[in-house]
Design a protein around this motif. Sequence first.
Motif, PDB file in Angstrom:
ATOM      1  N   GLU A 165      -8.143   7.309   3.214  1.00  0.00           N
ATOM      2  CA  GLU A 165      -8.850   6.240   2.499  1.00  0.00           C
ATOM      3  C   GLU A 165      -8.669   4.900   3.198  1.00  0.00           C
ATOM      4  O   GLU A 165      -9.611   4.107   3.283  1.00  0.00           O
ATOM      5  CB  GLU A 165      -8.355   6.154   1.056  1.00  0.00           C
ATOM      6  CG  GLU A 165      -8.756   7.329   0.206  1.00  0.00           C
ATOM      7  CD  GLU A 165      -8.044   7.379  -1.137  1.00  0.00           C
ATOM      8  OE1 GLU A 165      -8.620   7.976  -2.059  1.00  0.00           O
ATOM      9  OE2 GLU A 165      -6.922   6.838  -1.265  1.00  0.00           O
ATOM     10  N   ILE A 166      -7.468   4.646   3.700  1.00  0.00           N
ATOM     11  CA  ILE A 166      -7.221   3.384   4.402  1.00  0.00           C
ATOM     12  C   ILE A 166      -8.101   3.301   5.643  1.00  0.00           C
ATOM     13  O   ILE A 166      -8.744   2.285   5.889  1.00  0.00           O
ATOM     14  CB  ILE A 166      -5.729   3.241   4.758  1.00  0.00           C
ATOM     15  CG1 ILE A 166      -4.902   3.079   3.470  1.00  0.00           C
ATOM     16  CG2 ILE A 166      -5.506   2.050   5.695  1.00  0.00           C
ATOM     17  CD1 ILE A 166      -3.403   3.177   3.673  1.00  0.00           C
ATOM     18  N   LEU A 170       0.849  -1.186   0.000  1.00  0.00           N
ATOM     19  CA  LEU A 170       0.000   0.000   0.000  1.00  0.00           C
ATOM     20  C   LEU A 170       0.886   1.238   0.000  1.00  0.00           C
ATOM     21  O   LEU A 170       1.690   1.420   0.909  1.00  0.00           O
ATOM     22  CB  LEU A 170      -0.878   0.052   1.252  1.00  0.00           C
ATOM     23  CG  LEU A 170      -2.117  -0.813   1.299  1.00  0.00           C
ATOM     24  CD1 LEU A 170      -2.872  -0.574   2.601  1.00  0.00           C
ATOM     25  CD2 LEU A 170      -3.015  -0.549   0.121  1.00  0.00           C
ATOM     26  N   ASP A 171       0.748   2.067  -0.993  1.00  0.00           N
ATOM     27  CA  ASP A 171       1.457   3.345  -1.054  1.00  0.00           C
ATOM     28  C   ASP A 171       0.575   4.354  -0.356  1.00  0.00           C
ATOM     29  O   ASP A 171      -0.466   4.756  -0.874  1.00  0.00           O
ATOM     30  CB  ASP A 171       1.694   3.735  -2.515  1.00  0.00           C
ATOM     31  CG  ASP A 171       2.644   4.906  -2.653  1.00  0.00           C
ATOM     32  OD1 ASP A 171       2.516   5.874  -1.881  1.00  0.00           O
ATOM     33  OD2 ASP A 171       3.504   4.854  -3.552  1.00  0.00           O
ATOM     34  N   CYS A 172       0.967   4.745   0.850  1.00  0.00           N
ATOM     35  CA  CYS A 172       0.103   5.593   1.683  1.00  0.00           C
ATOM     36  C   CYS A 172       0.584   7.044   1.740  1.00  0.00           C
ATOM     37  O   CYS A 172       0.304   7.754   2.702  1.00  0.00           O
ATOM     38  CB  CYS A 172      -0.020   5.008   3.085  1.00  0.00           C
ATOM     39  SG  CYS A 172       1.521   4.871   3.999  1.00  0.00           S
ATOM     40  N   ARG A 173       1.261   7.486   0.669  1.00  0.00           N
ATOM     41  CA  ARG A 173       1.702   8.885   0.646  1.00  0.00           C
ATOM     42  C   ARG A 173       0.503   9.814   0.549  1.00  0.00           C
ATOM     43  O   ARG A 173      -0.505   9.483  -0.065  1.00  0.00           O
ATOM     44  CB  ARG A 173       2.613   9.124  -0.565  1.00  0.00           C
ATOM     45  CG  ARG A 173       3.964   8.467  -0.407  1.00  0.00           C
ATOM     46  CD  ARG A 173       4.799   8.717  -1.622  1.00  0.00           C
ATOM     47  NE  ARG A 173       4.389   7.814  -2.700  1.00  0.00           N
ATOM     48  CZ  ARG A 173       4.740   7.980  -3.959  1.00  0.00           C
ATOM     49  NH1 ARG A 173       5.475   9.012  -4.326  1.00  0.00           N
ATOM     50  NH2 ARG A 173       4.359   7.120  -4.869  1.00  0.00           N
ATOM     51  N   GLY A 198       3.027  -2.699  -8.870  1.00  0.00           N
ATOM     52  CA  GLY A 198       1.972  -3.495  -8.256  1.00  0.00           C
ATOM     53  C   GLY A 198       1.395  -2.926  -6.976  1.00  0.00           C
ATOM     54  O   GLY A 198       0.468  -3.493  -6.409  1.00  0.00           O
ATOM     55  N   SER A 199       1.933  -1.798  -6.517  1.00  0.00           N
ATOM     56  CA  SER A 199       1.417  -1.231  -5.270  1.00  0.00           C
ATOM     57  C   SER A 199       0.040  -0.615  -5.492  1.00  0.00           C
ATOM     58  O   SER A 199      -0.306  -0.205  -6.588  1.00  0.00           O
ATOM     59  CB  SER A 199       2.382  -0.189  -4.697  1.00  0.00           C
ATOM     60  OG  SER A 199       2.534   0.895  -5.582  1.00  0.00           O
ATOM     61  N   LEU A 200      -0.726  -0.568  -4.420  1.00  0.00           N
ATOM     62  CA  LEU A 200      -2.055   0.032  -4.436  1.00  0.00           C
ATOM     63  C   LEU A 200      -1.963   1.389  -3.772  1.00  0.00           C
ATOM     64  O   LEU A 200      -1.449   1.502  -2.662  1.00  0.00           O
ATOM     65  CB  LEU A 200      -3.041  -0.867  -3.682  1.00  0.00           C
ATOM     66  CG  LEU A 200      -4.457  -0.347  -3.492  1.00  0.00           C
ATOM     67  CD1 LEU A 200      -5.152  -0.169  -4.837  1.00  0.00           C
ATOM     68  CD2 LEU A 200      -5.239  -1.314  -2.619  1.00  0.00           C
ATOM     69  N   ARG A 201      -2.439   2.399  -4.423  1.00  0.00           N
ATOM     70  CA  ARG A 201      -2.395   3.771  -3.901  1.00  0.00           C
ATOM     71  C   ARG A 201      -3.619   4.034  -3.048  1.00  0.00           C
ATOM     72  O   ARG A 201      -4.753   3.958  -3.517  1.00  0.00           O
ATOM     73  CB  ARG A 201      -2.345   4.736  -5.095  1.00  0.00           C
ATOM     74  CG  ARG A 201      -2.695   6.158  -4.759  1.00  0.00           C
ATOM     75  CD  ARG A 201      -1.490   6.898  -4.215  1.00  0.00           C
ATOM     76  NE  ARG A 201      -1.831   8.289  -4.018  1.00  0.00           N
ATOM     77  CZ  ARG A 201      -1.877   8.848  -2.827  1.00  0.00           C
ATOM     78  NH1 ARG A 201      -1.599   8.164  -1.758  1.00  0.00           N
ATOM     79  NH2 ARG A 201      -2.183  10.114  -2.712  1.00  0.00           N
ATOM     80  N   MET A 202      -3.400   4.310  -1.766  1.00  0.00           N
ATOM     81  CA  MET A 202      -4.475   4.714  -0.856  1.00  0.00           C
ATOM     82  C   MET A 202      -3.895   5.715   0.131  1.00  0.00           C
ATOM     83  O   MET A 202      -2.854   5.451   0.728  1.00  0.00           O
ATOM     84  CB  MET A 202      -5.036   3.517  -0.084  1.00  0.00           C
ATOM     85  CG  MET A 202      -5.862   2.569  -0.915  1.00  0.00           C
ATOM     86  SD  MET A 202      -6.524   1.186   0.077  1.00  0.00           S
ATOM     87  CE  MET A 202      -7.942   1.970   0.871  1.00  0.00           C
ATOM     88  N   ARG A 243       6.409   4.752 -13.185  1.00  0.00           N
ATOM     89  CA  ARG A 243       5.969   6.148 -13.138  1.00  0.00           C
ATOM     90  C   ARG A 243       4.449   6.168 -13.222  1.00  0.00           C
ATOM     91  O   ARG A 243       3.855   5.401 -13.955  1.00  0.00           O
ATOM     92  CB  ARG A 243       6.541   6.951 -14.301  1.00  0.00           C
ATOM     93  CG  ARG A 243       8.014   7.187 -14.171  1.00  0.00           C
ATOM     94  CD  ARG A 243       8.470   8.362 -15.050  1.00  0.00           C
ATOM     95  NE  ARG A 243       9.895   8.555 -14.913  1.00  0.00           N
ATOM     96  CZ  ARG A 243      10.475   9.210 -13.921  1.00  0.00           C
ATOM     97  NH1 ARG A 243       9.754   9.745 -12.982  1.00  0.00           N
ATOM     98  NH2 ARG A 243      11.780   9.335 -13.862  1.00  0.00           N
ATOM     99  N   HIS A 244       3.851   7.057 -12.456  1.00  0.00           N
ATOM    100  CA  HIS A 244       2.406   7.235 -12.571  1.00  0.00           C
ATOM    101  C   HIS A 244       2.145   8.599 -13.200  1.00  0.00           C
ATOM    102  O   HIS A 244       2.964   9.509 -13.104  1.00  0.00           O
ATOM    103  CB  HIS A 244       1.684   7.090 -11.225  1.00  0.00           C
ATOM    104  CG  HIS A 244       2.258   7.903 -10.110  1.00  0.00           C
ATOM    105  ND1 HIS A 244       3.206   7.399  -9.236  1.00  0.00           N
ATOM    106  CD2 HIS A 244       2.037   9.172  -9.709  1.00  0.00           C
ATOM    107  CE1 HIS A 244       3.517   8.328  -8.358  1.00  0.00           C
ATOM    108  NE2 HIS A 244       2.830   9.418  -8.617  1.00  0.00           N
TER     109      HIS A 244
END
Length: 119
Positions: A47-48, A22-25, A39-43, A106-107
Motif C-alpha cells: 500500500e505504501i 506508519l505501521d508497515c507490518r 496514532g499510527s497509520l496502518r499501511m 489494541r486493534h
Amino acid sequence: MEPTIVCAELYMRLGDDEVLVLDCRDPSDWERYDLHIPGSLRMTPVEIARDLHMLPDDELIVLCGCSPDGRDMRRVCRLLRMRGREAVCLEGGLPAWVTGGYPTERHARVPQPQVAAHR
C-alpha cells in the motif's frame, strides 16, 4: 544502513503534527500481534508503494515493523527516501516499543470466516 529513531525520542514526539508513524507490518504480523503505537497509520508495504503520493512530504515518517532483523522497515524506508520523503526506522520496531513499556493500543482482529460443516 537506514536512519533510525529510538523509542524514547518517538515517545516524546507522539502527537507532534510533524511526525507520522506508519505501521508497515504485513497482514499476518498485524493479525498475530494485536497491538500498535497510538496514532499510527496502518499501511502494508504494498500500500505504501502504491499510495506513496498520498503521504506527506513535509513530515518525518517513522516506520514501525516487527521482523526480528528490521528487514520490513528498512525496505520501506529505502523506498520512501528514494522518493524524497524524510523517513526513519523505529529502532527495534514494535517489539522494542512494547518491551520498553511504551503505550500501545489494541486493534480489532478480523474475524476468520467459519467453515460450515457438511452433513
